[in-house]
Design a protein around this motif. Structure first.
Motif, mmCIF file in Angstrom:
data_model
loop_
_atom_site.group_PDB
_atom_site.id
_atom_site.type_symbol
_atom_site.label_atom_id
_atom_site.label_comp_id
_atom_site.label_asym_id
_atom_site.label_seq_id
_atom_site.Cartn_x
_atom_site.Cartn_y
_atom_site.Cartn_z
ATOM 1 N N GLY A 123 0.913 -1.269 -0.103
ATOM 2 C CA GLY A 123 0.029 0.050 -0.544
ATOM 3 C C GLY A 123 0.718 1.347 0.007
ATOM 4 N N SER A 124 1.365 0.898 0.845
ATOM 5 C CA SER A 124 3.044 2.748 0.696
ATOM 6 C C SER A 124 3.474 2.529 -0.536
ATOM 7 C CB SER A 124 3.485 2.538 2.390
ATOM 8 O OG SER A 124 4.519 1.204 1.849
ATOM 9 N N TYR A 125 3.845 1.163 -1.148
ATOM 10 C CA TYR A 125 4.583 1.592 -2.050
ATOM 11 C C TYR A 125 4.045 2.265 -3.354
ATOM 12 C CZ TYR A 125 8.267 0.667 -5.866
ATOM 13 O OH TYR A 125 9.075 -0.087 -6.464
ATOM 14 N N ILE A 126 2.723 1.548 -3.467
ATOM 15 C CA ILE A 126 1.722 1.964 -4.401
ATOM 16 C C ILE A 126 2.658 3.811 -4.300
ATOM 17 C CG2 ILE A 126 -0.303 2.756 -5.799
ATOM 18 C CD1 ILE A 126 -1.006 -0.203 -4.807
ATOM 19 N N ASN A 127 2.247 4.924 -3.932
ATOM 20 C CA ASN A 127 2.341 6.359 -3.063
ATOM 21 C C ASN A 127 3.833 6.486 -3.870
ATOM 22 O OD1 ASN A 127 -0.709 5.487 -2.215
ATOM 23 N ND2 ASN A 127 0.690 5.808 -0.234
ATOM 24 N N SER A 128 4.721 5.026 -3.549
ATOM 25 C CA SER A 128 6.082 5.985 -3.129
ATOM 26 C C SER A 128 6.217 5.420 -5.316
ATOM 27 C CB SER A 128 7.038 5.094 -2.749
ATOM 28 O OG SER A 128 7.048 3.769 -4.045
ATOM 29 N N ALA A 129 4.962 5.174 -5.962
ATOM 30 C CA ALA A 129 5.910 4.771 -7.147
ATOM 31 C C ALA A 129 4.936 5.504 -8.219
ATOM 32 C CB ALA A 129 4.954 3.641 -7.527
ATOM 33 N N VAL A 150 -0.952 10.322 -0.544
ATOM 34 C CA VAL A 150 -0.841 9.852 -1.530
ATOM 35 C C VAL A 150 0.088 11.061 -2.053
ATOM 36 C CG1 VAL A 150 -1.262 9.352 -4.375
ATOM 37 C CG2 VAL A 150 -2.656 8.525 -2.121
ATOM 38 N N PHE A 151 0.138 11.789 -2.213
ATOM 39 C CA PHE A 151 0.288 13.326 -3.146
ATOM 40 C C PHE A 151 1.532 14.122 -2.072
ATOM 41 C CE2 PHE A 151 -3.382 12.452 -5.625
ATOM 42 C CZ PHE A 151 -3.063 12.247 -6.099
ATOM 43 N N LEU A 152 1.540 13.227 -1.144
ATOM 44 C CA LEU A 152 2.718 14.079 -0.307
ATOM 45 C C LEU A 152 4.055 14.404 -0.753
ATOM 46 C CD1 LEU A 152 3.089 16.016 2.438
ATOM 47 C CD2 LEU A 152 3.663 13.213 3.475
ATOM 48 N N PRO A 153 4.364 13.058 -1.229
ATOM 49 C CA PRO A 153 6.223 12.621 -2.014
ATOM 50 C C PRO A 153 5.813 14.145 -3.262
ATOM 51 C CG PRO A 153 4.755 11.063 -1.564
ATOM 52 C CD PRO A 153 4.197 11.518 -1.001
ATOM 53 N N LYS A 154 5.099 13.900 -3.932
ATOM 54 C CA LYS A 154 5.178 15.278 -4.834
ATOM 55 C C LYS A 154 5.078 16.357 -3.883
ATOM 56 C CE LYS A 154 2.713 15.223 -8.546
ATOM 57 N NZ LYS A 154 1.713 15.243 -9.885
ATOM 58 N N TYR A 155 4.309 16.386 -2.869
ATOM 59 C CA TYR A 155 4.754 18.569 -2.450
ATOM 60 C C TYR A 155 5.620 18.737 -2.384
ATOM 61 C CZ TYR A 155 3.297 21.578 0.883
ATOM 62 O OH TYR A 155 3.683 22.704 2.195
ATOM 63 N N LEU A 156 6.343 17.222 -1.007
ATOM 64 C CA LEU A 156 7.731 18.237 -0.796
ATOM 65 C C LEU A 156 8.620 17.831 -1.499
ATOM 66 C CD1 LEU A 156 7.075 14.964 2.037
ATOM 67 C CD2 LEU A 156 7.185 17.473 2.052
ATOM 68 N N GLU A 157 8.995 16.949 -2.898
ATOM 69 C CA GLU A 157 9.499 17.365 -3.751
ATOM 70 C C GLU A 157 9.539 18.445 -4.123
ATOM 71 O OE1 GLU A 157 11.514 14.672 -8.307
ATOM 72 O OE2 GLU A 157 9.687 14.790 -7.247
ATOM 73 N N ASN A 158 8.237 18.752 -4.782
ATOM 74 C CA ASN A 158 8.375 20.622 -5.406
ATOM 75 C C ASN A 158 8.703 21.520 -4.260
ATOM 76 O OD1 ASN A 158 6.897 20.293 -8.360
ATOM 77 N ND2 ASN A 158 6.315 18.333 -6.993
ATOM 78 N N HIS A 159 8.010 21.484 -3.227
ATOM 79 C CA HIS A 159 8.184 22.845 -2.275
ATOM 80 C C HIS A 159 9.186 22.565 -2.293
ATOM 81 C CE1 HIS A 159 5.125 25.450 -0.304
ATOM 82 N NE2 HIS A 159 5.999 25.958 -0.257
ATOM 83 N N PHE A 160 10.297 21.931 -1.580
ATOM 84 C CA PHE A 160 10.543 21.598 -0.719
ATOM 85 C C PHE A 160 12.295 21.407 -1.358
ATOM 86 C CE2 PHE A 160 8.081 21.395 2.347
ATOM 87 C CZ PHE A 160 7.661 22.458 3.539
ATOM 88 N N GLY A 161 11.923 21.005 -2.828
ATOM 89 C CA GLY A 161 13.132 20.333 -3.163
ATOM 90 C C GLY A 161 13.165 19.631 -2.901
ATOM 91 N N ILE A 162 13.143 18.426 -2.303
ATOM 92 C CA ILE A 162 14.205 16.909 -2.042
ATOM 93 C C ILE A 162 13.965 15.701 -2.734
ATOM 94 C CG2 ILE A 162 13.719 14.951 0.110
ATOM 95 C CD1 ILE A 162 12.113 17.382 1.821
ATOM 96 N N PRO A 163 14.870 15.242 -2.942
ATOM 97 C CA PRO A 163 14.518 14.032 -3.569
ATOM 98 C C PRO A 163 13.621 13.591 -3.708
ATOM 99 C CG PRO A 163 17.341 14.598 -3.827
ATOM 100 C CD PRO A 163 16.151 15.360 -2.651
ATOM 101 N N GLN A 164 13.304 12.648 -4.761
ATOM 102 C CA GLN A 164 11.800 11.900 -4.421
ATOM 103 C C GLN A 164 12.715 10.484 -3.558
ATOM 104 O OE1 GLN A 164 9.547 9.636 -7.091
ATOM 105 N NE2 GLN A 164 10.597 11.160 -8.684
ATOM 106 N N TYR A 165 13.690 9.883 -4.012
ATOM 107 C CA TYR A 165 14.667 8.737 -2.497
ATOM 108 C C TYR A 165 14.861 9.163 -1.290
ATOM 109 C CZ TYR A 165 18.918 10.716 -3.189
ATOM 110 O OH TYR A 165 20.224 11.422 -2.973
ATOM 111 N N LEU A 166 15.196 11.308 -1.289
ATOM 112 C CA LEU A 166 15.085 10.743 0.003
ATOM 113 C C LEU A 166 13.519 11.205 0.712
ATOM 114 C CD1 LEU A 166 17.734 13.419 0.122
ATOM 115 C CD2 LEU A 166 17.262 11.577 1.482
ATOM 116 N N VAL A 167 13.256 11.497 -0.236
ATOM 117 C CA VAL A 167 11.288 12.161 0.908
ATOM 118 C C VAL A 167 10.747 10.722 1.020
ATOM 119 C CG1 VAL A 167 8.922 12.217 -0.590
ATOM 120 C CG2 VAL A 167 10.268 14.090 -1.445
#
Length: 760
Positions: free
Chosen positions: A28-34, A453-470
């Motif tokens: 379930g969580s991996y789907i969010n990361s993908a 689901v969209f928190l990884p996108k928010y963190l990457e776009n808003h704070f510039g954190i790479p996906q793997y670190l998110v």
């Protein structure tokens, strides 16, 4: 298949059941990361991906109530195992679009490009004029526009061109610092053009003869006469690169790559059918996933309730909740690991995992999880019933259903069974505490599902954190805090004997604190490198074309943020007017030179500094307590729900609750959040047929405020329902054993005592 004496023990069943729950939570969580990687690879909007994620609820909703009702009348372990096997298969199916619809090699027609590379007779002539030499497209692409225009205004010299002496010249230059050779993969005789530019500046600044300039340009053109295939190969490498730099010939080839030689349609459109086929595979796979995941919750929790003393239940539920929460931690960590690999496993030069356009190998995790999950699922499917009355056996059939069966006729008609089903539903829905509790959990999931689901996108776009670190941070702060909170909540419920209104009050207080913490996140903002590109171009309506790059054909350039030495960000090297890419050795970070829009003429990713470190720390300092508080209320809320209905209706009540949560929570939540996120988009990618693709740049303030304000409003509605439950929970009993079940436990204990006493 298994040894009965070993497999009958309840702790073996608990271990298998917890492991299946654990793997389900991983998936379930991996789907969010993908999700974001799938969006980028197949060019989907957030609205489309949100609808795709909701597909599992389309399978879950129509099945959960019937499986809960009829599955409770059979061997529940076998039902759980069958559902888990189906889930395992769907994870393997989710990886398949990467292989069915690969981004492969395209056969392209390079005739037009080859024609422009072929010099004319006048350009090959020993008496070529400067204007004729400058009209060669590769030279024109490398010349800065102002320099080119000034040279074209000069009077031509007609003297014969002297042979250019390359003795002492370095066709394989270094960076001049540590003698690191420059990778010439993206340049065609770049050293010779550099020499020509030096000569051009000398001509314009000092009025010297054009001989050196003409001879260097003539040599460059004559070398093209016999290297056409090699030159096209280099142009193809540049056109297929993840970045775009200024050059009509390269960018026209980039457009040609998207054209089929037979149909003259976009080859990506033909190959991916505007992402319709991948979407269909994802949707159908998630539909089956929804059917499979109906079983563990609606049948597994009542099964545990039948085999564990009620006074020990909070501790068991807390432990299982913690074990299951470890799943999302592992899921996000697996996502972090897979996102370090490029989805083709061969990343192009100039692209790193820290880049906002990086596409991780999302499919690897699905293959791994699906394969591993098959083993415990199969073991559960073949789990034996055990001997009746044995103290170590697991009661796989619902004891309350069995008691009802003894009082009813075995040959009931289908109509009678449906009437019985209807009466059971009516009994469950007539309970005020149950209705209030279900409505509260629906609101919780409606807020939480889309947000996470969209928190990884928010963190990457808003704070510039790479996906793997998110995903690593989400596991470390969010999921860990939630698991710790769930375990602590179970301990507090048991230790303080929270019963009735006290348990409801505890849930209500946790909801209040959660709302306050998420309200604070509205004010934690930052402008990342990507966000600053959009903010700096508000006056031009986010049109990045200027006079200095108007000749570069940057219209179809993809996002590849680069910065000048002052830290000013550009959408791509093409929009900075850069005409050359230089890579020093194996360094993945390239320098882009001859940039007309930049003071100093050089841009690179290494000049981009992240100014959001403080804001990132503050944000995650609110994530840890917020997730911990959310976890504290899980166990008491689950017990309130479980104890608010008659024992024989527990499976049905959980099935109805699962249907309500899916229908009104998990199903619409990703769609709603996808619409909200798309509404904050400033710059869209274009697909091959000109339609909208994925979003490149979001408005940072809109995205931050709308996301967290929506979450807070929905959670406030949940808080109102918690108050309603507290009002009606005065006589609710969640800790003490019902009288009939006390007798069952006494009977089981007596059997256990007899088993250890020796025969006289």
């Amino acid at each position: 298949m298994f040894s009965g004496s070993i497999m009958e023990r309840i702790y073996i069943f608990l271990a298998l059941f917890s492991f299946v729950f654990f793997l389900e939570a991983i998936g379930g969580s991996y789907i969010n990361s993908a999700v974001q990687n799938i969006e980028r690879q197949f060019q989907m909007s957030s609205r489309t991906s949100g609808f795709m994620i909701s597909a599992s609820d389309f399978g879950y909703i129509p099945c959960v109530v019937f499986i809960a009702h009829f599955g409770s009348k059979g061997n529940r372990a076998r039902w759980i195992g069958a559902g888990a096997i189906l889930v395992s298969i769907t994870y393997l199916m989710l990886a398949s679009p990467n292989f069915f619809f690969p981004q492969g090699h395209h056969d392209i027609n390079t005739t037009a490009v080859a024609a422009q590379l072929k010099p004319t007779a006048g350009q090959l002539s020993p008496n070529s004029t400067l204007r004729e030499l400058l009209s060669y497209q590769l030279i024109r692409d490398r010349m800065p526009h102002d320099t080119y225009r000034s040279l074209m205004n000069l009077e031509d010299e007609t003297t014969p061109i002297e042979k250019y002496n390359i003795t002492g010249k370095n066709p394989n230059p270094t960076n001049g610092i540590a003698a690191v050779p420059i990778n010439n993969a993206y340049t065609i005789d770049g050293w010779l053009i550099d020499e020509a530019l030096i000569a051009a500046n000398d001509v314009l600044a000092n009025g010297t003869s054009q001989n050196t300039l003409r001879s260097s340009l003539s040599l460059f053109i004559n070398r093209r006469a016999n290297t056409s295939d090699k030159d096209i190969k280099k142009l193809r490498i540049s056109a297929a690169a993840p970045f775009t730099f200024c050059g009509k010939l390269t960018n026209s080839l980039r457009a040609i790559i998207k054209v089929s030689t037979v149909t003259q349609k976009n080859s990506k459109c033909e190959e991916q059918s505007s992402n319709a086929y991948p979407f269909m595979v994802f949707f159908f796979s998630l539909l089956l996933l929804g059917i499979g995941r109906t079983v563990p919750w609606s049948l597994g929790v009542p099964l545990l309730d039948d085999n564990i003393k009620k006074k020990s239940l909070p501790a068991y539920f807390g432990a299982i909740s913690s074990i299951r929460v470890l799943g999302p931690i592992c899921g996000y960590m697996i996502g972090s690991f897979c996102n370090k690999f490029y989805y083709t496993l061969h990343p192009p030069n100039g692209l790193t995992p820290a880049d906002p356009t990086w596409i991780g190998a999302w499919w690897m995790g699905f293959l791994f999880i699906g394969t591993i999950a098959l083993f415990p699922s199969t073991a559960l499917f073949f789990f034996p019933q055990g001997k009746q009355g044995s103290s170590s056996s697991v009661q796989l059939h619902d004891v309350h259903k069995e008691k009802l069966k003894k009082t009813e006729e075995d040959d009931r008609t289908l109509r009678t069974k449906l009437k019985d089903f209807g009466r059971s539903v009516k009994t469950v829905l007539s309970t005020k505490i149950y209705l209030g509790s279900v409505l509260g959990r629906v609101c919780d999931i409606l807020a939480f599902k889309g947000y996470i689901v969209f928190l990884p996108k928010y963190l990457e776009n808003h704070f510039g954190i790479p996906q793997y670190l998110v995903h690593r941070y989400m596991a470390m702060f969010g999921v860990f805090g939630f698991g710790l909170g769930a375990a602590t909540g179970g301990y507090i419920t048991q230790k303080l004997k929270l019963n009735g209104r006290r348990a409801a009050m505890f849930v209500m207080l946790m909801s209040t604190v959660n709302v306050c913490l998420y309200s604070a996140k509205i004010f934690i903002g930052c402008d990342s490198i990507v966000n600053s590109i959009g903010l700096d171009n508000r006056d031009t309506n986010y049109n990045f074309t200027r006079s200095c790059n108007s000749e570069c054909m940057c219209e179809n350039a993809r996002l590849y943020p680069v910065c000048d030495s002052q830290g000013y960000a550009y959408f791509s090297p093409c929009h900075a007017g850069c005409r050359e890419a230089k890579q020093y050795g194996s360094d993945p970070i390239l320098d882009f030179t001859s940039c007309e829009c930049v003071k100093g003429g050089v841009v690179s990713k290494k000049f981009c500094e992240n100014t959001c470190k403080t804001s990132t720390v503050v944000f995650f300092l609110t994530v840890l307590p917020g997730s911990f508080v959310a976890g504290l209320g899980v166990v008491p809320a689950m017990l309130i729900l479980l104890r608010s209905v008659p024992p024989e209706s527990r499976s049905l009540s959980l099935g109805l609750q699962g249907m309500a949560v899916s229908l009104f929570g998990t199903l619409p939540s990703p769609i709603i959040w996808g619409l909200v996120i798309d509404a904050a988009c400033l710059v869209w990618d274009k697909t091959c047929n000109g339609a909208r693709g994925a979003c490149s740049i979001y408005h940072p303030d809109r995205l931050r405020i709308w996301m967290h304000l929506l979450y807070v409003v929905i959670r406030m509605v949940a808080l109102i329902t918690d108050i309603y439950v507290w009002k009606h929970a005065k006589h609710l009993n969640i800790m003490d054993e019902p009288a009939s079940e006390e007798k069952d436990n006494i009977r089981r204990n007596s059997i256990k005592m007899q088993a250890v006493q020796p025969d006289p």
